[in-house]
Design a protein around this motif. Structure first.
Motif, mmCIF file in Angstrom:
data_model
loop_
_atom_site.group_PDB
_atom_site.id
_atom_site.type_symbol
_atom_site.label_atom_id
_atom_site.label_comp_id
_atom_site.label_asym_id
_atom_site.label_seq_id
_atom_site.Cartn_x
_atom_site.Cartn_y
_atom_site.Cartn_z
ATOM 1 N N ARG A 173 -0.800 -1.851 -3.659
ATOM 2 C CA ARG A 173 0.258 -0.996 -4.218
ATOM 3 C C ARG A 173 0.040 -0.778 -5.701
ATOM 4 N NH1 ARG A 173 6.201 -2.225 -3.349
ATOM 5 N NH2 ARG A 173 6.281 -0.070 -4.067
ATOM 6 N N ASP A 174 -0.436 -1.808 -6.388
ATOM 7 C CA ASP A 174 -0.736 -1.664 -7.812
ATOM 8 C C ASP A 174 -1.839 -0.640 -8.038
ATOM 9 O OD1 ASP A 174 -0.460 -2.715 -10.652
ATOM 10 O OD2 ASP A 174 -2.585 -3.128 -10.273
ATOM 11 N N LEU A 186 -2.315 1.977 -6.274
ATOM 12 C CA LEU A 186 -1.778 3.320 -6.074
ATOM 13 C C LEU A 186 -1.221 3.892 -7.370
ATOM 14 C CD1 LEU A 186 0.086 3.087 -2.658
ATOM 15 C CD2 LEU A 186 -1.997 4.344 -3.169
ATOM 16 N N GLU A 211 1.710 6.700 -5.816
ATOM 17 C CA GLU A 211 2.608 6.205 -4.789
ATOM 18 C C GLU A 211 3.919 6.995 -4.794
ATOM 19 O OE1 GLU A 211 3.780 1.801 -3.360
ATOM 20 O OE2 GLU A 211 4.549 2.352 -5.326
ATOM 21 N N ALA A 254 5.439 4.573 0.097
ATOM 22 C CA ALA A 254 5.766 3.191 -0.252
ATOM 23 C C ALA A 254 6.605 2.535 0.832
ATOM 24 C CB ALA A 254 6.499 3.154 -1.589
ATOM 25 N N LEU A 306 4.787 -0.595 2.681
ATOM 26 C CA LEU A 306 5.403 -1.889 2.443
ATOM 27 C C LEU A 306 6.253 -2.332 3.631
ATOM 28 C CD1 LEU A 306 5.980 -4.226 0.495
ATOM 29 C CD2 LEU A 306 7.852 -2.863 -0.456
ATOM 30 N N SER A 338 -1.338 3.065 7.328
ATOM 31 C CA SER A 338 -0.974 3.092 5.917
ATOM 32 C C SER A 338 -2.141 2.664 5.032
ATOM 33 C CB SER A 338 0.226 2.171 5.664
ATOM 34 O OG SER A 338 1.326 2.537 6.457
ATOM 35 N N VAL A 395 -4.173 4.577 2.050
ATOM 36 C CA VAL A 395 -4.481 4.034 0.728
ATOM 37 C C VAL A 395 -5.933 4.319 0.364
ATOM 38 C CG1 VAL A 395 -4.749 1.894 -0.581
ATOM 39 C CG2 VAL A 395 -2.727 2.229 0.817
#
Length: 218
Positions: A73-74, A76, A80, A85, A89, A152, A156
């Protein structure tokens, strides 16, 4: 700059740790616990040690998985959006939640087994109910959430370029296999750790091959 360069490596290490632990856990469960949810419960006496070992490894796999999600996620960053998200997540957390819930039920069965007749045709309804609930949680809900997470993760890859696009294509294909064919393939849950391992190894190798540009920064 230092944090940006180290993030891919952190994701790779966490992903590899998660994959190795999950393969060990699933292999132990599949070899020690019958696939039939209506089994007599004989494994509680014969394989309790191995099953307990696998249960104790699950929290560590969960920690590594959360770390893997966090660093991806960081990566992205501003790319994002709220929809992505939520799916990325949410599917990961739901996978862990259902996995932990199923493990808790199996652990409870191990705990009460010594004081209860849990084998043979006289296995109490409590055992049969708990065994069925754990089976459904793991083989229906956890596997489906694993498939959504793979979709997902493949997205990414496309958004960030942390791996080749052909890996994303493989991820989508494997996710479809898990979502549509898990009922017919008993070992389909192994697809998730294999997929995460593939992505993680590529990220780690690619990161190690690149020169550490932080050494040239003022």
């Amino acid at each position: 700059m230092y944090s940006h360069l180290r993030t891919p490596r952190a994701a790779a290490v966490a992903g590899i740790a998660f994959s190795v632990l999950l393969v060990i856990i699933f292999w132990v469960f599949r070899s020690a616990v019958p696939a039939d949810p209506l089994d007599s419960g004989a494994w509680l006496a014969e394989e309790s040690g191995r099953v307990a070992l696998a249960l104790n490894l699950i929290p560590f796999a969960g920690i590594a998985f959360l770390w893997f999600i966090g660093v991806l996620r960081d990566r992205l960053g501003p790319k994002e959006d709220r929809f992505f998200a939520t799916v990325f997540l949410g599917s990961g957390l739901l996978f862990l939640a259902t996995l932990f819930a199923a493990a808790t039920i199996v652990g409870a069965l191990l705990l009460i087994a010594p004081s209860t007749e849990m084998t043979g045709t006289n296995a109490p309804p409590t055992f049969r109910f708990g065994r069925a609930v754990a089976y459904i949680l793991f083989n229906v809900y956890a596997i489906k959430m694993a498939g959504v997470f793979m979709v997902s993760t493949s997205t990414v890859v496309i958004y960030t370029g942390i791996a080749p696009r052909w890996m994303a294509g493989i991820g989508y294909a494997l996710a479809a296999l898990v979502l549509l064919g898990s009922f017919y393939i008993s070992w389909s849950i192994m697809v998730l750790p294999t997929w995460v391992l593939l992505i993680s190894v590529h990220i780690l190798i690619d990161n190690l091959r690149r020169p550490d540009r932080s050494l040239h920064q003022p």
